[in-house]
Design a protein around this motif. Sequence first.
Motif, mmCIF file in Angstrom:
data_model
loop_
_atom_site.group_PDB
_atom_site.id
_atom_site.type_symbol
_atom_site.label_atom_id
_atom_site.label_comp_id
_atom_site.label_asym_id
_atom_site.label_seq_id
_atom_site.Cartn_x
_atom_site.Cartn_y
_atom_site.Cartn_z
ATOM 1 N N PHE A 101 0.819 -1.200 0.000
ATOM 2 C CA PHE A 101 0.000 0.000 0.000
ATOM 3 C C PHE A 101 0.860 1.261 0.000
ATOM 4 O O PHE A 101 2.034 1.234 0.374
ATOM 5 N N ALA A 102 0.237 2.352 -0.408
ATOM 6 C CA ALA A 102 0.948 3.620 -0.563
ATOM 7 C C ALA A 102 1.517 4.131 0.756
ATOM 8 O O ALA A 102 2.493 4.888 0.760
ATOM 9 N N ASP A 103 0.925 3.733 1.895
ATOM 10 C CA ASP A 103 1.423 4.199 3.187
ATOM 11 C C ASP A 103 2.588 3.365 3.706
ATOM 12 O O ASP A 103 3.040 3.552 4.840
ATOM 13 N N GLY A 104 3.063 2.417 2.883
ATOM 14 C CA GLY A 104 4.202 1.588 3.266
ATOM 15 C C GLY A 104 3.832 0.270 3.915
ATOM 16 O O GLY A 104 4.706 -0.573 4.160
ATOM 17 N N SER A 105 2.570 0.046 4.198
ATOM 18 C CA SER A 105 2.147 -1.222 4.801
ATOM 19 C C SER A 105 1.984 -2.290 3.729
ATOM 20 O O SER A 105 1.888 -1.994 2.539
ATOM 21 N N TRP A 106 1.963 -3.547 4.167
ATOM 22 C CA TRP A 106 1.809 -4.654 3.227
ATOM 23 C C TRP A 106 1.108 -5.831 3.898
ATOM 24 O O TRP A 106 1.133 -5.990 5.111
ATOM 25 N N LEU A 107 0.467 -6.635 3.068
ATOM 26 C CA LEU A 107 -0.225 -7.849 3.502
ATOM 27 C C LEU A 107 0.216 -8.991 2.605
ATOM 28 O O LEU A 107 0.188 -8.867 1.382
ATOM 29 N N GLU A 108 0.659 -10.081 3.214
ATOM 30 C CA GLU A 108 1.113 -11.239 2.436
ATOM 31 C C GLU A 108 -0.021 -12.237 2.255
ATOM 32 O O GLU A 108 -0.748 -12.549 3.199
ATOM 33 N N LEU A 109 -0.153 -12.757 1.048
ATOM 34 C CA LEU A 109 -1.184 -13.745 0.729
ATOM 35 C C LEU A 109 -0.537 -14.944 0.052
ATOM 36 O O LEU A 109 0.467 -14.817 -0.657
ATOM 37 N N GLY A 110 -1.126 -16.120 0.260
ATOM 38 C CA GLY A 110 -0.579 -17.340 -0.310
ATOM 39 C C GLY A 110 -1.643 -18.399 -0.486
ATOM 40 O O GLY A 110 -2.820 -18.096 -0.590
ATOM 41 N N ARG A 111 -1.187 -19.681 -0.491
ATOM 42 C CA ARG A 111 -2.096 -20.813 -0.712
ATOM 43 C C ARG A 111 -2.927 -20.574 -1.965
ATOM 44 O O ARG A 111 -4.165 -20.631 -1.945
ATOM 45 N N LEU A 112 -2.242 -20.297 -3.047
ATOM 46 C CA LEU A 112 -2.897 -19.923 -4.290
ATOM 47 C C LEU A 112 -3.571 -21.128 -4.931
ATOM 48 O O LEU A 112 -2.959 -22.174 -5.118
ATOM 49 N N ALA A 113 -4.853 -20.985 -5.255
ATOM 50 C CA ALA A 113 -5.607 -22.055 -5.908
ATOM 51 C C ALA A 113 -5.447 -21.958 -7.416
ATOM 52 O O ALA A 113 -4.972 -20.953 -7.948
ATOM 53 N N GLN A 114 -5.830 -23.012 -8.122
ATOM 54 C CA GLN A 114 -5.738 -23.088 -9.579
ATOM 55 C C GLN A 114 -4.316 -22.759 -10.056
ATOM 56 O O GLN A 114 -3.979 -21.594 -10.278
ATOM 57 N N PRO A 115 -3.449 -23.765 -10.178
ATOM 58 C CA PRO A 115 -2.044 -23.533 -10.527
ATOM 59 C C PRO A 115 -1.829 -22.674 -11.769
ATOM 60 O O PRO A 115 -0.941 -21.822 -11.782
ATOM 61 N N ASP A 116 -2.627 -22.873 -12.810
ATOM 62 C CA ASP A 116 -2.449 -22.070 -14.023
ATOM 63 C C ASP A 116 -2.717 -20.599 -13.755
ATOM 64 O O ASP A 116 -1.977 -19.720 -14.207
ATOM 65 N N ASP A 117 -3.791 -20.309 -13.028
ATOM 66 C CA ASP A 117 -4.097 -18.928 -12.667
ATOM 67 C C ASP A 117 -2.985 -18.347 -11.795
ATOM 68 O O ASP A 117 -2.601 -17.183 -11.952
ATOM 69 N N ALA A 118 -2.474 -19.156 -10.869
ATOM 70 C CA ALA A 118 -1.425 -18.684 -9.965
ATOM 71 C C ALA A 118 -0.157 -18.328 -10.733
ATOM 72 O O ALA A 118 0.448 -17.280 -10.500
ATOM 73 N N ASP A 119 0.260 -19.201 -11.641
ATOM 74 C CA ASP A 119 1.462 -18.933 -12.432
ATOM 75 C C ASP A 119 1.312 -17.659 -13.253
ATOM 76 O O ASP A 119 2.228 -16.835 -13.328
ATOM 77 N N HIS A 120 0.154 -17.492 -13.862
ATOM 78 C CA HIS A 120 -0.090 -16.301 -14.678
ATOM 79 C C HIS A 120 -0.120 -15.052 -13.807
ATOM 80 O O HIS A 120 0.453 -14.010 -14.163
ATOM 81 N N PHE A 121 -0.775 -15.145 -12.661
ATOM 82 C CA PHE A 121 -0.890 -14.014 -11.751
ATOM 83 C C PHE A 121 0.489 -13.564 -11.278
ATOM 84 O O PHE A 121 0.811 -12.364 -11.289
ATOM 85 N N LEU A 122 1.331 -14.506 -10.856
ATOM 86 C CA LEU A 122 2.660 -14.168 -10.360
ATOM 87 C C LEU A 122 3.539 -13.606 -11.475
ATOM 88 O O LEU A 122 4.340 -12.697 -11.250
ATOM 89 N N SER A 123 3.390 -14.154 -12.674
ATOM 90 C CA SER A 123 4.174 -13.678 -13.813
ATOM 91 C C SER A 123 3.823 -12.231 -14.149
ATOM 92 O O SER A 123 4.707 -11.392 -14.366
ATOM 93 N N ILE A 124 2.512 -11.927 -14.194
ATOM 94 C CA ILE A 124 2.077 -10.561 -14.494
ATOM 95 C C ILE A 124 2.555 -9.598 -13.415
ATOM 96 O O ILE A 124 3.031 -8.491 -13.701
ATOM 97 N N ALA A 125 2.446 -10.016 -12.142
ATOM 98 C CA ALA A 125 2.874 -9.161 -11.040
ATOM 99 C C ALA A 125 4.366 -8.890 -11.103
ATOM 100 O O ALA A 125 4.819 -7.760 -10.873
ATOM 101 N N ALA A 126 5.160 -9.926 -11.426
ATOM 102 C CA ALA A 126 6.609 -9.748 -11.531
ATOM 103 C C ALA A 126 6.965 -8.790 -12.666
ATOM 104 O O ALA A 126 7.880 -7.966 -12.540
#
Length: 221
Positions: free
Chosen positions: A189-214
């Motif tokens: 977030f813009a104020d410097g805070s962050w929240l970590e999320l995991g246990r990603l469902a649907q491997p194909d969606d997860a791979d695509h999501f992480l790739s786009i974010a990177a």
Amino acid sequence: MAKRSVHRRAKKILGEDPVSLVWCEIPGSIPKPPKAIHGAAGKGRLSPGRHWLFYVGVVVFFFVFIPMFLLDQLSRKIEGRPESGKPQGGTSHRETSGPPDRGARQVFDGDWNLAAGQLLLRWYGHSPNPKRLVMVTRDRVCVAASPGRRLFPTRAADFQPTAEFSAHEARVEAEAGQPRGFATFRLCFADGSWLELGRLAQPDDADHFLSIAAQRDAGHS
């Protein structure tokens, strides 16, 4: 891949097709906030609810499986048979290594007064189910949840948005190529805070999501 109904619902909520989306969870337990801060946020629940089938499984385990196991062990001792699971002819010193324990890791920056902490305080108030759908567009990040204690929330198409942030307010940070089952990403977030999320469902969606974010991270660096 996520069901077509999920994609249709996401498009309806956002008013456009998402660039990427993924079902995910908080990869650990939410730490206990100060009472005053928790009260000011409405004293919402800080842990997920359980589907009724979970409790059925617990009852079956304790009243069916355990008695059967104890009877089996007793009969083995009476008959003089070796207990199952124990090696015969000596002891084994084989060591097994499992995945690291990630349950104790810090799930947010620790400041309850900032954006990530305020989001956590209301996380399970929107839905007792742990699964959340994070949807990313060109200029927004949206978090949605399916109401109730669904057994398979990732198949639901009745999810509702619970939080939405502009690209100036929040962004997704992640590394591509993370091991499936242990991949995580952060909402920063813009104020410097962050929240970590995991246990990603649907491997194909997860791979695509992480790739786009990177790729977006590389573009902002």
